[in-house]
Scaffold this motif. Structure first.
Motif, PDB file in Angstrom:
ATOM      1  N   LEU A   1     152.902  60.363  50.239  1.00  0.00           N
ATOM      2  CA  LEU A   1     151.594  59.988  50.310  1.00  0.00           C
ATOM      3  C   LEU A   1     151.221  60.262  51.913  1.00  0.00           C
ATOM      4  O   LEU A   1     150.272  59.662  52.442  1.00  0.00           O
ATOM      5  CB  LEU A   1     151.409  58.446  49.928  1.00  0.00           C
ATOM      6  CG  LEU A   1     151.803  57.951  48.591  1.00  0.00           C
ATOM      7  CD1 LEU A   1     151.602  56.392  48.514  1.00  0.00           C
ATOM      8  CD2 LEU A   1     151.139  58.852  47.768  1.00  0.00           C
ATOM      9  N   LYS A   2     151.863  61.112  52.506  1.00  0.00           N
ATOM     10  CA  LYS A   2     151.432  61.315  54.134  1.00  0.00           C
ATOM     11  C   LYS A   2     151.182  62.730  54.040  1.00  0.00           C
ATOM     12  O   LYS A   2     151.730  63.684  53.385  1.00  0.00           O
ATOM     13  CB  LYS A   2     152.562  60.727  55.090  1.00  0.00           C
ATOM     14  CG  LYS A   2     152.731  59.276  55.230  1.00  0.00           C
ATOM     15  CD  LYS A   2     153.623  59.103  56.527  1.00  0.00           C
ATOM     16  CE  LYS A   2     153.618  57.357  56.419  1.00  0.00           C
ATOM     17  NZ  LYS A   2     154.707  57.062  57.434  1.00  0.00           N
ATOM     18  N   ARG A   3     150.219  63.245  55.123  1.00  0.00           N
ATOM     19  CA  ARG A   3     149.881  64.496  55.380  1.00  0.00           C
ATOM     20  C   ARG A   3     150.144  64.796  56.622  1.00  0.00           C
ATOM     21  O   ARG A   3     149.828  64.187  57.670  1.00  0.00           O
ATOM     22  CB  ARG A   3     148.545  64.797  54.907  1.00  0.00           C
ATOM     23  CG  ARG A   3     147.864  66.090  55.139  1.00  0.00           C
ATOM     24  CD  ARG A   3     146.190  66.334  54.749  1.00  0.00           C
ATOM     25  NE  ARG A   3     146.183  65.760  53.387  1.00  0.00           N
ATOM     26  CZ  ARG A   3     146.339  66.797  52.317  1.00  0.00           C
ATOM     27  NH1 ARG A   3     146.219  67.888  52.570  1.00  0.00           N
ATOM     28  NH2 ARG A   3     145.837  66.353  51.238  1.00  0.00           N
TER      29      ARG A   3
ATOM     30  N   SER B   1     161.826  69.488  51.469  1.00  0.00           N
ATOM     31  CA  SER B   1     162.299  69.789  50.210  1.00  0.00           C
ATOM     32  C   SER B   1     161.562  69.089  49.306  1.00  0.00           C
ATOM     33  O   SER B   1     161.528  69.400  48.001  1.00  0.00           O
ATOM     34  CB  SER B   1     163.914  69.463  50.095  1.00  0.00           C
ATOM     35  OG  SER B   1     164.045  68.010  50.365  1.00  0.00           O
ATOM     36  N   ILE B   2     160.966  68.035  49.626  1.00  0.00           N
ATOM     37  CA  ILE B   2     160.119  67.366  48.789  1.00  0.00           C
ATOM     38  C   ILE B   2     158.731  67.427  48.638  1.00  0.00           C
ATOM     39  O   ILE B   2     157.835  66.878  48.018  1.00  0.00           O
ATOM     40  CB  ILE B   2     160.403  65.832  48.846  1.00  0.00           C
ATOM     41  CG1 ILE B   2     160.218  65.095  50.108  1.00  0.00           C
ATOM     42  CG2 ILE B   2     161.916  65.586  48.279  1.00  0.00           C
ATOM     43  CD1 ILE B   2     160.274  63.729  49.981  1.00  0.00           C
ATOM     44  N   ALA B   3     158.401  68.223  49.891  1.00  0.00           N
ATOM     45  CA  ALA B   3     156.777  68.355  50.300  1.00  0.00           C
ATOM     46  C   ALA B   3     156.273  69.517  49.606  1.00  0.00           C
ATOM     47  O   ALA B   3     156.647  70.427  49.317  1.00  0.00           O
ATOM     48  CB  ALA B   3     156.746  68.588  51.879  1.00  0.00           C
ATOM     49  N   THR B   4     154.944  69.123  49.072  1.00  0.00           N
ATOM     50  CA  THR B   4     153.961  70.393  48.812  1.00  0.00           C
ATOM     51  C   THR B   4     153.261  70.757  50.239  1.00  0.00           C
ATOM     52  O   THR B   4     152.945  70.280  51.030  1.00  0.00           O
ATOM     53  CB  THR B   4     152.897  69.747  47.952  1.00  0.00           C
ATOM     54  OG1 THR B   4     153.458  69.261  46.600  1.00  0.00           O
ATOM     55  CG2 THR B   4     151.839  70.870  47.787  1.00  0.00           C
ATOM     56  N   MET B   5     153.598  72.010  50.294  1.00  0.00           N
ATOM     57  CA  MET B   5     153.285  72.676  51.451  1.00  0.00           C
ATOM     58  C   MET B   5     151.911  73.734  51.093  1.00  0.00           C
ATOM     59  O   MET B   5     151.693  74.220  50.182  1.00  0.00           O
ATOM     60  CB  MET B   5     154.457  73.917  51.896  1.00  0.00           C
ATOM     61  CG  MET B   5     155.702  72.965  52.288  1.00  0.00           C
ATOM     62  SD  MET B   5     155.569  71.785  53.514  1.00  0.00           S
ATOM     63  CE  MET B   5     154.969  73.015  55.057  1.00  0.00           C
ATOM     64  N   GLY B   6     150.936  73.836  52.293  1.00  0.00           N
ATOM     65  CA  GLY B   6     149.937  74.661  52.049  1.00  0.00           C
ATOM     66  C   GLY B   6     149.588  75.213  53.334  1.00  0.00           C
ATOM     67  O   GLY B   6     150.118  74.921  54.213  1.00  0.00           O
ATOM     68  N   TRP B   7     148.580  76.307  53.201  1.00  0.00           N
ATOM     69  CA  TRP B   7     147.852  77.040  54.268  1.00  0.00           C
ATOM     70  C   TRP B   7     146.506  76.785  53.988  1.00  0.00           C
ATOM     71  O   TRP B   7     145.892  76.756  53.192  1.00  0.00           O
ATOM     72  CB  TRP B   7     148.322  78.293  54.199  1.00  0.00           C
ATOM     73  CG  TRP B   7     149.800  78.764  54.665  1.00  0.00           C
ATOM     74  CD1 TRP B   7     150.900  78.814  53.880  1.00  0.00           C
ATOM     75  CD2 TRP B   7     150.077  78.919  55.909  1.00  0.00           C
ATOM     76  NE1 TRP B   7     151.863  79.206  54.495  1.00  0.00           N
ATOM     77  CE2 TRP B   7     151.546  79.036  55.921  1.00  0.00           C
ATOM     78  CE3 TRP B   7     149.584  78.712  57.202  1.00  0.00           C
ATOM     79  CZ2 TRP B   7     152.247  79.205  57.059  1.00  0.00           C
ATOM     80  CZ3 TRP B   7     150.391  79.009  58.539  1.00  0.00           C
ATOM     81  CH2 TRP B   7     151.688  79.341  58.509  1.00  0.00           C
ATOM     82  N   TYR B   8     145.960  76.336  55.118  1.00  0.00           N
ATOM     83  CA  TYR B   8     144.508  76.241  55.111  1.00  0.00           C
ATOM     84  C   TYR B   8     143.812  77.219  56.085  1.00  0.00           C
ATOM     85  O   TYR B   8     144.673  77.459  57.063  1.00  0.00           O
ATOM     86  CB  TYR B   8     144.092  74.560  55.539  1.00  0.00           C
ATOM     87  CG  TYR B   8     144.493  73.735  54.390  1.00  0.00           C
ATOM     88  CD1 TYR B   8     145.486  73.398  53.885  1.00  0.00           C
ATOM     89  CD2 TYR B   8     143.168  73.090  53.891  1.00  0.00           C
ATOM     90  CE1 TYR B   8     145.747  72.465  52.996  1.00  0.00           C
ATOM     91  CE2 TYR B   8     143.408  72.272  52.873  1.00  0.00           C
ATOM     92  CZ  TYR B   8     144.769  71.936  52.552  1.00  0.00           C
ATOM     93  OH  TYR B   8     144.827  70.952  51.399  1.00  0.00           O
ATOM     94  N   ARG B   9     142.599  77.377  56.293  1.00  0.00           N
ATOM     95  CA  ARG B   9     142.077  77.976  57.428  1.00  0.00           C
ATOM     96  C   ARG B   9     140.737  77.488  57.569  1.00  0.00           C
ATOM     97  O   ARG B   9     140.053  76.919  56.927  1.00  0.00           O
ATOM     98  CB  ARG B   9     141.898  79.736  57.039  1.00  0.00           C
ATOM     99  CG  ARG B   9     141.075  80.079  55.842  1.00  0.00           C
ATOM    100  CD  ARG B   9     141.143  81.212  55.608  1.00  0.00           C
ATOM    101  NE  ARG B   9     140.296  82.059  54.353  1.00  0.00           N
ATOM    102  CZ  ARG B   9     140.248  83.086  53.828  1.00  0.00           C
ATOM    103  NH1 ARG B   9     141.207  83.868  54.373  1.00  0.00           N
ATOM    104  NH2 ARG B   9     139.402  83.327  52.834  1.00  0.00           N
ATOM    105  N   GLN B  10     140.387  77.813  59.012  1.00  0.00           N
ATOM    106  CA  GLN B  10     138.704  77.411  59.357  1.00  0.00           C
ATOM    107  C   GLN B  10     138.232  78.405  60.233  1.00  0.00           C
ATOM    108  O   GLN B  10     139.125  78.767  61.288  1.00  0.00           O
ATOM    109  CB  GLN B  10     138.951  76.239  60.362  1.00  0.00           C
ATOM    110  CG  GLN B  10     137.789  75.431  60.546  1.00  0.00           C
ATOM    111  CD  GLN B  10     137.826  74.158  60.966  1.00  0.00           C
ATOM    112  OE1 GLN B  10     138.721  73.608  61.309  1.00  0.00           O
ATOM    113  NE2 GLN B  10     136.573  73.361  60.872  1.00  0.00           N
TER     114      GLN B  10
END
Length: 115
Positions: free
Chosen positions: A101-103, A30-39
């Motif tokens: 501050l964690k990923r 609920s507090i996280a910024t979520m993202g999608w990456y690709r490689q």
């Protein structure tokens, strides 16, 4: 321990669609910024899209107008709807969460766009 589990990858023809999902195991969602990456093979990992806890959204230029990121806080899940897929979208797609501050990273799901 926070876990991110992606699903929804696969093989699709050019012009087709896929929806990726990423379920997060903990209440950080609920507090996280979520993202999608690709490689892609032989290339560096690149940012595809992000959505903040306040639903602010960013897209890479290469996917604007074709991909849609969304989140369901009730299900601790973030989605990536991918339309009008191109061969150059072929890559391993990774889910990412940033909170306090964690990923955190998921294990990745393969998306292959080919005829």
């Amino acid at each position: 321990q926070v876990q991110l589990v992606e699903s929804g990858g696969g093989l699709v023809q050019p012009g087709g669609s896929l929806r990726l999902a990423c379920a997060v195991s903990e209440s950080i969602f609920s507090i996280a910024t979520m993202g999608w990456y690709r490689q892609a093979p032989g290339k560096e990992r690149e940012l595809v899209a992000t959505i903040s806890s306040g639903a602010h959204i960013y897209y890479a230029d290469s996917v604007k107008g074709r991909f849609t990121i969304s989140r369901d806080n009730g299900k601790n899940t973030v989605y990536l709807q991918m339309n009008s897929l191109k061969p150059e979208d072929t890559a391993v797609y990774y889910c990412n969460a940033v909170a306090m501050l964690k990923r955190y990273w998921g294990q990745g799901t393969q998306v292959t766009v080919s005829s």
